[in-house]
Motif scaffolding. Structure first.
Motif, mmCIF file in Angstrom:
data_model
loop_
_atom_site.group_PDB
_atom_site.id
_atom_site.type_symbol
_atom_site.label_atom_id
_atom_site.label_comp_id
_atom_site.label_asym_id
_atom_site.label_seq_id
_atom_site.Cartn_x
_atom_site.Cartn_y
_atom_site.Cartn_z
ATOM 1 N N ALA A 105 0.791 -1.113 -0.159
ATOM 2 C CA ALA A 105 0.109 -0.265 0.242
ATOM 3 C C ALA A 105 0.763 1.313 0.020
ATOM 4 N N GLY A 106 2.250 1.201 0.477
ATOM 5 C CA GLY A 106 2.841 2.257 0.502
ATOM 6 C C GLY A 106 3.630 2.442 -0.591
ATOM 7 N N ALA A 107 3.662 1.447 -1.531
ATOM 8 C CA ALA A 107 4.437 1.600 -3.014
ATOM 9 C C ALA A 107 3.980 2.922 -3.841
ATOM 10 N N VAL A 108 5.129 3.663 -4.427
ATOM 11 C CA VAL A 108 4.580 4.981 -4.952
ATOM 12 C C VAL A 108 5.307 5.155 -6.253
ATOM 13 N N VAL A 109 4.792 5.668 -7.445
ATOM 14 C CA VAL A 109 5.416 5.913 -8.550
ATOM 15 C C VAL A 109 6.119 7.187 -8.530
ATOM 16 N N VAL A 110 7.411 7.563 -8.768
ATOM 17 C CA VAL A 110 8.217 8.542 -8.881
ATOM 18 C C VAL A 110 8.504 8.830 -10.044
ATOM 19 N N PHE A 111 8.882 10.046 -10.442
ATOM 20 C CA PHE A 111 9.441 10.454 -11.982
ATOM 21 C C PHE A 111 10.726 11.207 -11.751
ATOM 22 N N ALA A 112 11.470 10.819 -12.859
ATOM 23 C CA ALA A 112 12.674 11.204 -12.805
ATOM 24 C C ALA A 112 12.871 12.777 -13.416
ATOM 25 N N ARG A 113 13.703 13.536 -13.178
ATOM 26 C CA ARG A 113 14.012 14.805 -13.541
ATOM 27 C C ARG A 113 15.195 14.743 -14.667
ATOM 28 N N ILE A 114 14.599 15.039 -15.788
ATOM 29 C CA ILE A 114 15.859 14.645 -16.942
ATOM 30 C C ILE A 114 16.807 15.589 -16.792
ATOM 31 N N GLY A 115 18.056 14.920 -16.914
ATOM 32 C CA GLY A 115 19.223 15.858 -16.732
ATOM 33 C C GLY A 115 19.795 15.994 -15.086
ATOM 34 N N GLU A 116 18.953 15.447 -14.286
ATOM 35 C CA GLU A 116 19.514 15.615 -12.935
ATOM 36 C C GLU A 116 19.249 14.240 -12.283
ATOM 37 N N GLN A 117 19.828 13.958 -11.100
ATOM 38 C CA GLN A 117 19.726 12.782 -10.478
ATOM 39 C C GLN A 117 18.752 12.591 -9.269
ATOM 40 N N THR A 118 17.934 13.191 -9.576
ATOM 41 C CA THR A 118 16.648 13.492 -8.645
ATOM 42 C C THR A 118 15.314 12.721 -9.077
ATOM 43 N N PHE A 119 14.446 12.479 -8.024
ATOM 44 C CA PHE A 119 13.141 12.135 -8.542
ATOM 45 C C PHE A 119 12.121 12.763 -7.566
ATOM 46 N N VAL A 120 11.037 13.016 -8.236
ATOM 47 C CA VAL A 120 9.881 13.798 -7.700
ATOM 48 C C VAL A 120 8.708 12.947 -7.514
ATOM 49 N N ASP A 121 7.680 13.351 -6.918
ATOM 50 C CA ASP A 121 6.471 12.680 -6.678
ATOM 51 C C ASP A 121 5.223 13.399 -7.501
ATOM 52 N N ALA A 122 4.413 12.955 -7.418
ATOM 53 C CA ALA A 122 3.185 13.451 -8.270
ATOM 54 C C ALA A 122 2.967 14.984 -7.995
ATOM 55 N N ALA A 123 3.335 15.465 -6.599
ATOM 56 C CA ALA A 123 3.299 16.835 -6.412
ATOM 57 C C ALA A 123 4.346 17.742 -6.776
#
Length: 576
Positions: A278-296
């Motif tokens: 239930a705690g699994a989330v889809v995260v998104f990569a910021r292209i060109g950066e080594q970071t991930f962001v959530d839906a918000a």
């Protein structure tokens, strides 16, 4: 799979016929042996069918097959009986392997792998002395005493085998304690049954080597077998219905994603349901950066939680996002790759939205930082204004007052007409300079504002206006922050100056009010006149500078000027 199932049924029938027709066969023992084989084989087939990527199904099948091989020791054919005799202890090694490999079917860690190897060596190699003694097809002697090394080998087998079982139980318990609370809650029943079954099997192995009564000797093997028979049921329930049994929902996830373009929330919900986390989330990569962001658009630090892992999702040969999941709840992590391929395109589409939100969030942070920086500069400016105003008021202005008084006194006491005229002129000039000096101080920072606050200072401004001006205070504000008070004062001062110079008005009004209909309280200051109007609201550097000050303190400024209907200047600032 159908052929395997048919072969399994045939093997069960053959094994049952051998067991039930063997001389002196006890019905209960036969039922338990045959039922155990059937249970493992059936559970293995179901698990393998439902979880083709998971190795637990094949392992349960092999465990059932090992139990079937052990039953061949009762076969009337000598060769089959010999095979059964050799494999008689193999189910115990297979059980140890199965317990340590759950839930993924893969043995993790060197210690666990070593314990599995030791189990097979103990059940196949160290088992040799046992089937060399007695009247079996491979027996070479009827007496242990005749071959002393056999007794030592049997004792070594018991010690090594029981030690392996205890170490395996400790390893499983240690891993369970290292897991977080969610994993312990979800996996607790399976974990504790695995530990209990290993302890029961080990205890039974020790008891059969001890000089105990016939009743205990009869019950112990049955208790050991019962503990083993519970494993396929517990594992099958855990795989198919518990926290591990969600891989069958991958098809449903494909349908949910393919039915329409899913939102980020729907995409995350589909992945979480398929994983059973239930705690699994889809995260998104910021292209060109080594970071991930959530839906918000909030940045996710994927390395802060040791209980979670990030499985990258690639689309068009680049990482576009990831599945951030609790790794201890995933029975077969190869399924993550399957799901990653399914959701890759949807994640790439949603990534653009998430990245835009992240950019907006960054801009807001920078805007807040800029706002705070401007506010600090404004406060520093006001503090310097106040210091200069006080220094001029207490220093130069007092000197001018004393100079004027001395000149007046000299003009009254001197008898020389030239001195009297010169002193009077000096006194008059000092008075003019003093008036201009006071106006200068008032322009820098008026004393009433410093001493008494906004309302008295505004009332003094209204009294000095050449146009009749009324001050209406609907809510008396408490003393505000210094930069707020000075900003509002200069707003009123600039607006009333414009009314006097350009509006051709007969009256003006300053309205001070407070509103708190939602959120924090805000103070409003409105300056209206009944003049000619029609002026450009953006014209003039004075109001533009005031507008910058109002924005710096977090407020808004609205200027309205309609030809023939006068003008209105309204500022709204937070009270804090």
């Amino acid at each position: 799979m159908i052929m395997i199932a048919a072969l399994t049924i045939a093997l069960l029938v053959i094994g049952a016929s051998f067991s039930f027709t063997a001389p002196g066969a006890e019905p209960l023992s036969v039922v338990l042996q045959v039922g155990g084989s059937a249970l493992f084989l059936a559970a293995g087939l179901i698990a393998w069918r439902r979880r083709p990527h998971n190795r637990i199904g094949p392992l349960m099948l092999l465990t059932g097959l090992s139990m079937w091989l052990a039953e061949l020791s009762l076969a009337p054919v000598p060769l089959l009986a010999a095979v059964g005799t050799i494999a008689s202890a193999l189910p115990l090694a297979m059980t140890l392997h199965l317990v340590l490999a759950f839930p993924s079917g893969r043995v993790r860690g060197r210690l666990a792998g070593s314990l599995v190897v030791i189990g097979y060596v103990t059940s196949l190699v160290l088992q040799i002395p046992i089937y060399l003694i007695g009247d079996g097809p491979l027996a070479v002697t009827n007496s242990v005493a005749a071959q002393p090394w056999l007794a030592a080998t049997m004792a070594a087998q018991t010690v090594i085998g029981v030690s392996s079982l205890l170490l395996a139980a400790l390893l499983i318990g240690q891993r369970a304690m290292r897991s977080d609370r969610v994993e312990r809650r979800l996996l607790g029943p399976v974990v504790w049954y695995r530990i209990a079954s290993l302890l029961i099997i080990g205890a039974a192995a020790v008891i059969v080597r001890l000089p105990v009564g016939p009743e205990l000797m009869l019950i112990t093997p049955q208790l050991q077998l019962a503990a083993i028979l519970g494993l396929p049921l517990v594992f099958l329930i855990g795989l198919l219905f518990g926290s591990f049994g969600r891989a069958g929902e991958v098809d449903e996830m494909v349908a949910r994603i393919g039915a329409a373009a899913p939102s980020t929330a729907q995409l995350t919900a589909a992945v979480a349901d398929a994983l059973g986390d239930a705690g699994a989330v889809v995260v998104f990569a910021r292209i060109g950066e080594q970071t991930f962001v959530d839906a918000a658009g909030r940045e996710i630090d994927v390395e802060t939680d040791p209980a979670r892992r990030l499985h990258p999702v690639r689309y068009d040969e680049r990482i576009v996002g990831g599945i951030y999941y609790r790794h201890g709840l995933i029975a077969d992590e190869s399924l993550l790759e399957v799901m990653a391929g399914i959701v890759a395109m949807a994640i790439d589409q949603q990534r653009l939205v998430a990245e835009q939100r992240a950019l907006v969030a960054d801009l807001r942070v920078r805007e807040t930082e800029l706002q705070n920086s401007r506010r600090r500069l404004l406060r520093a400016e006001d503090a310097e204004r106040r210091r200069v105003a006080r220094d001029l008021h207490d220093g130069a202005q007092q000197h001018l007052v004393v100079l004027g008084m001395n000149a007046r006194r000299l003009s009254r006491t001197s008898r020389d007409p030239h001195v009297i005229d010169a002193a009077a002129e000096i006194a008059d000039n000092v008075t003019g300079v003093l008036t201009e000096f006071r106006d200068l101080i008032a322009g820098i920072m008026p004393a009433p504002l410093l001493d008494r606050g906004l309302v008295p200072a505004v009332e003094l401004l209204a009294e000095r206006m050449p146009v009749p001006t009324r001050v209406t205070v609907r809510h008396q504000p408490e003393r505000l922050a210094a930069d707020l008070e000075s900003t509002l004062y200069f707003l009123v001062s600039e607006s009333l100056t414009n009314v006097a110079k350009h509006a051709a008005a007969s009256t003006a009004e300053v309205i001070i009010d407070k509103i708190n209909d939602y959120g924090p309280e805000r103070l409003t200051v409105t300056i209206v006149d009944d003049g000619s109007g029609g002026a450009d609201p953006a014209g003039g550097t004075g109001l533009r500078g005031i507008a910058d000050r109002v924005a710096t303190v977090g407020g808004t400024l609205d200027v309205t000027s309609v030809a023939g209907a006068g003008s209105s200047v309204r500022a709204e600032v937070p009270c804090g």
